[in-house]
Scaffold this motif. Structure first.
Motif, PDB file in Angstrom:
ATOM      1  N   THR A 140      -5.762  -1.234  -1.916  1.00  0.00           N
ATOM      2  CA  THR A 140      -4.803  -2.251  -2.355  1.00  0.00           C
ATOM      3  C   THR A 140      -5.231  -3.636  -1.902  1.00  0.00           C
ATOM      4  O   THR A 140      -5.096  -4.618  -2.645  1.00  0.00           O
ATOM      5  CB  THR A 140      -3.408  -1.929  -1.799  1.00  0.00           C
ATOM      6  OG1 THR A 140      -2.980  -0.660  -2.321  1.00  0.00           O
ATOM      7  CG2 THR A 140      -2.395  -2.987  -2.192  1.00  0.00           C
TER       8      THR A 140
ATOM      9  N   SER B  10      -3.907   4.096  -5.245  1.00  0.00           N
ATOM     10  CA  SER B  10      -3.578   4.945  -4.108  1.00  0.00           C
ATOM     11  C   SER B  10      -4.801   5.083  -3.208  1.00  0.00           C
ATOM     12  O   SER B  10      -5.932   4.785  -3.611  1.00  0.00           O
ATOM     13  CB  SER B  10      -3.112   6.321  -4.587  1.00  0.00           C
ATOM     14  OG  SER B  10      -4.127   6.957  -5.337  1.00  0.00           O
TER      15      SER B  10
ATOM     16  N   ALA C 181       1.102   5.636  -8.381  1.00  0.00           N
ATOM     17  CA  ALA C 181      -0.331   5.901  -8.389  1.00  0.00           C
ATOM     18  C   ALA C 181      -0.821   6.339  -9.761  1.00  0.00           C
ATOM     19  O   ALA C 181      -1.950   6.040 -10.152  1.00  0.00           O
ATOM     20  CB  ALA C 181      -0.667   6.967  -7.352  1.00  0.00           C
TER      21      ALA C 181
ATOM     22  N   SER D 282       0.822  -1.199   0.000  1.00  0.00           N
ATOM     23  CA  SER D 282       0.000   0.000   0.000  1.00  0.00           C
ATOM     24  C   SER D 282       0.862   1.257   0.000  1.00  0.00           C
ATOM     25  O   SER D 282       0.551   2.237  -0.695  1.00  0.00           O
ATOM     26  CB  SER D 282      -0.938  -0.005   1.211  1.00  0.00           C
ATOM     27  OG  SER D 282      -1.748   1.147   1.233  1.00  0.00           O
ATOM     28  N   ARG D 283       1.940   1.232   0.752  1.00  0.00           N
ATOM     29  CA  ARG D 283       2.848   2.384   0.764  1.00  0.00           C
ATOM     30  C   ARG D 283       3.447   2.617  -0.617  1.00  0.00           C
ATOM     31  O   ARG D 283       3.514   3.744  -1.104  1.00  0.00           O
ATOM     32  CB  ARG D 283       3.961   2.186   1.792  1.00  0.00           C
ATOM     33  CG  ARG D 283       4.861   3.406   1.927  1.00  0.00           C
ATOM     34  CD  ARG D 283       5.756   3.317   3.141  1.00  0.00           C
ATOM     35  NE  ARG D 283       6.857   2.379   2.957  1.00  0.00           N
ATOM     36  CZ  ARG D 283       7.008   1.258   3.636  1.00  0.00           C
ATOM     37  NH1 ARG D 283       6.099   0.889   4.531  1.00  0.00           N
ATOM     38  NH2 ARG D 283       8.043   0.468   3.425  1.00  0.00           N
ATOM     39  N   TRP D 284       3.848   1.530  -1.278  1.00  0.00           N
ATOM     40  CA  TRP D 284       4.389   1.659  -2.633  1.00  0.00           C
ATOM     41  C   TRP D 284       3.342   2.224  -3.581  1.00  0.00           C
ATOM     42  O   TRP D 284       3.643   3.068  -4.427  1.00  0.00           O
ATOM     43  CB  TRP D 284       4.866   0.301  -3.137  1.00  0.00           C
ATOM     44  CG  TRP D 284       6.099  -0.220  -2.469  1.00  0.00           C
ATOM     45  CD1 TRP D 284       7.008   0.482  -1.732  1.00  0.00           C
ATOM     46  CD2 TRP D 284       6.559  -1.578  -2.476  1.00  0.00           C
ATOM     47  NE1 TRP D 284       8.008  -0.351  -1.279  1.00  0.00           N
ATOM     48  CE2 TRP D 284       7.754  -1.614  -1.724  1.00  0.00           C
ATOM     49  CE3 TRP D 284       6.078  -2.758  -3.047  1.00  0.00           C
ATOM     50  CZ2 TRP D 284       8.479  -2.799  -1.536  1.00  0.00           C
ATOM     51  CZ3 TRP D 284       6.788  -3.931  -2.859  1.00  0.00           C
ATOM     52  CH2 TRP D 284       7.983  -3.952  -2.111  1.00  0.00           C
ATOM     53  N   MET D 285       2.096   1.756  -3.472  1.00  0.00           N
ATOM     54  CA  MET D 285       1.049   2.197  -4.390  1.00  0.00           C
ATOM     55  C   MET D 285       0.686   3.656  -4.197  1.00  0.00           C
ATOM     56  O   MET D 285       0.132   4.296  -5.100  1.00  0.00           O
ATOM     57  CB  MET D 285      -0.212   1.332  -4.211  1.00  0.00           C
ATOM     58  CG  MET D 285      -0.049  -0.113  -4.665  1.00  0.00           C
ATOM     59  SD  MET D 285       0.324  -0.236  -6.438  1.00  0.00           S
ATOM     60  CE  MET D 285       0.444  -2.022  -6.628  1.00  0.00           C
ATOM     61  N   ASN D 286       0.999   4.205  -3.031  1.00  0.00           N
ATOM     62  CA  ASN D 286       0.687   5.609  -2.763  1.00  0.00           C
ATOM     63  C   ASN D 286       1.797   6.557  -3.178  1.00  0.00           C
ATOM     64  O   ASN D 286       1.648   7.768  -3.028  1.00  0.00           O
ATOM     65  CB  ASN D 286       0.342   5.802  -1.284  1.00  0.00           C
ATOM     66  CG  ASN D 286      -1.118   5.504  -0.995  1.00  0.00           C
ATOM     67  OD1 ASN D 286      -1.997   6.327  -1.237  1.00  0.00           O
ATOM     68  ND2 ASN D 286      -1.391   4.303  -0.486  1.00  0.00           N
ATOM     69  N   ASP D 287       2.889   6.027  -3.689  1.00  0.00           N
ATOM     70  CA  ASP D 287       3.890   6.901  -4.277  1.00  0.00           C
ATOM     71  C   ASP D 287       3.300   7.511  -5.543  1.00  0.00           C
ATOM     72  O   ASP D 287       2.697   6.800  -6.350  1.00  0.00           O
ATOM     73  CB  ASP D 287       5.146   6.103  -4.601  1.00  0.00           C
ATOM     74  CG  ASP D 287       6.207   6.961  -5.252  1.00  0.00           C
ATOM     75  OD1 ASP D 287       6.245   7.005  -6.496  1.00  0.00           O
ATOM     76  OD2 ASP D 287       6.999   7.599  -4.528  1.00  0.00           O
ATOM     77  N   PRO D 288       3.443   8.818  -5.750  1.00  0.00           N
ATOM     78  CA  PRO D 288       2.791   9.453  -6.915  1.00  0.00           C
ATOM     79  C   PRO D 288       3.150   8.811  -8.250  1.00  0.00           C
ATOM     80  O   PRO D 288       2.284   8.679  -9.127  1.00  0.00           O
ATOM     81  CB  PRO D 288       3.285  10.900  -6.835  1.00  0.00           C
ATOM     82  CG  PRO D 288       3.567  11.127  -5.383  1.00  0.00           C
ATOM     83  CD  PRO D 288       4.093   9.811  -4.871  1.00  0.00           C
TER      84      PRO D 288
ATOM     85  N   GLU E 109      -3.175   3.200 -10.178  1.00  0.00           N
ATOM     86  CA  GLU E 109      -4.476   3.690  -9.718  1.00  0.00           C
ATOM     87  C   GLU E 109      -4.967   2.925  -8.490  1.00  0.00           C
ATOM     88  O   GLU E 109      -6.142   2.560  -8.390  1.00  0.00           O
ATOM     89  CB  GLU E 109      -5.505   3.632 -10.859  1.00  0.00           C
ATOM     90  CG  GLU E 109      -5.110   4.493 -12.056  1.00  0.00           C
ATOM     91  CD  GLU E 109      -6.139   4.468 -13.174  1.00  0.00           C
ATOM     92  OE1 GLU E 109      -7.021   3.576 -13.148  1.00  0.00           O
ATOM     93  OE2 GLU E 109      -6.069   5.327 -14.069  1.00  0.00           O
TER      94      GLU E 109
END
Length: 231
Positions: A97, A91, A85, A76-82, A89
């Motif tokens: 996630t 984020s 994201a 989830s932290r990785w997916m929230n990197d701009p 998609e």
């Protein structure tokens, strides 16, 4: 009274008291604990959970199936990197996630989410999937056992160093080695994601076509078994 346990029961007790063997050389505690997870339903992908680590120019790399209770915060932290994201998609709160990952884990094994572990460090998120059984197959001339790859290099510090191309080559080779009926490895990065397309080209994939998918215009990338030793 002289009571004697049956030999079969004594043997079973002895097995349970035998200490577990030490972790194999080259596996961190993280990797060893991930190996506790087995996916009984992933025959569609020839047992991803049992694929051994492979050597690469940047270290020992291992694909290990995701366990949500342990891996969700990291993914989830990785997916929230701009940068992630913009194309994944996913984020938002961890539940976004989690829903994405659990949908694969609850399926029939046609897509297996994995953590990529490099020299004991979890550093990437992968999805190994049956492209011929995926909705993607409606958008290109799919062949039986086509295998698709999705990759997210997680940490910002690991990007821009050429790791993506190296690891994509290693995983594509691993797919072709472990899936004897698979003649091609497929990918469909967003055509706007220039670094991703470049990484696939570096890994020996060829650009096949631009295809319109429901959520993006994609570059169809193909790695053929017949030429894998030439690229």
């Amino acid at each position: 009274m002289d009571l004697r346990l049956p030999d079969e029961l004594l043997a079973l007790i002895a097995e349970e008291e035998t200490p577990a063997p030490p972790s194999p050389a080259g596996r961190s505690d993280y990797t060893t604990s991930l190996l506790d997870s087995r996916m009984p339903y992933d025959d569609l992908l020839d047992g991803v959970a049992d694929w051994a680590p492979v050597g690469t120019p940047v270290g020992l790399f291992h694909l290990v199936p995701v366990r949500v209770e342990r891996d969700l915060p990291l993914i989830s932290r990785w997916m929230n990197d701009p940068a992630a994201a913009a194309f994944w998609e996913l984020s938002g709160p961890p539940s976004v996630t989690e829903d994405h990952v659990r949908a694969q884990l609850a399926g029939d094994g046609r897509s297996v989410p994995c953590i990529g572990v490099l020299d004991g460090k979890p550093m990437s998120y992968w999805e190994i999937y049956r492209a011929d059984l995926d909705p993607l197959a409606r958008h290109y001339a799919a062949r039986p056992h086509d295998t698709g790859l999705h990759l997210l290099v997680g940490a910002v510090a690991d990007r821009g160093r050429g790791l993506g191309g190296i690891l994509l080559r290693a995983v594509a080779d691993l797919v072709l080695a472990r899936r004897p009926f698979c003649a091609r490895v497929i990918a469909e990065p967003d055509i706007r994601n220039t670094p991703s397309v470049a990484a696939f080209l570096t890994a020996g994939f060829r650009f096949s076509a631009e295809i319109d998918l429901p959520t993006k215009r994609a570059a169809l990338m193909v790695r053929d078994r017949s030429v894998r030793h030439l690229l």
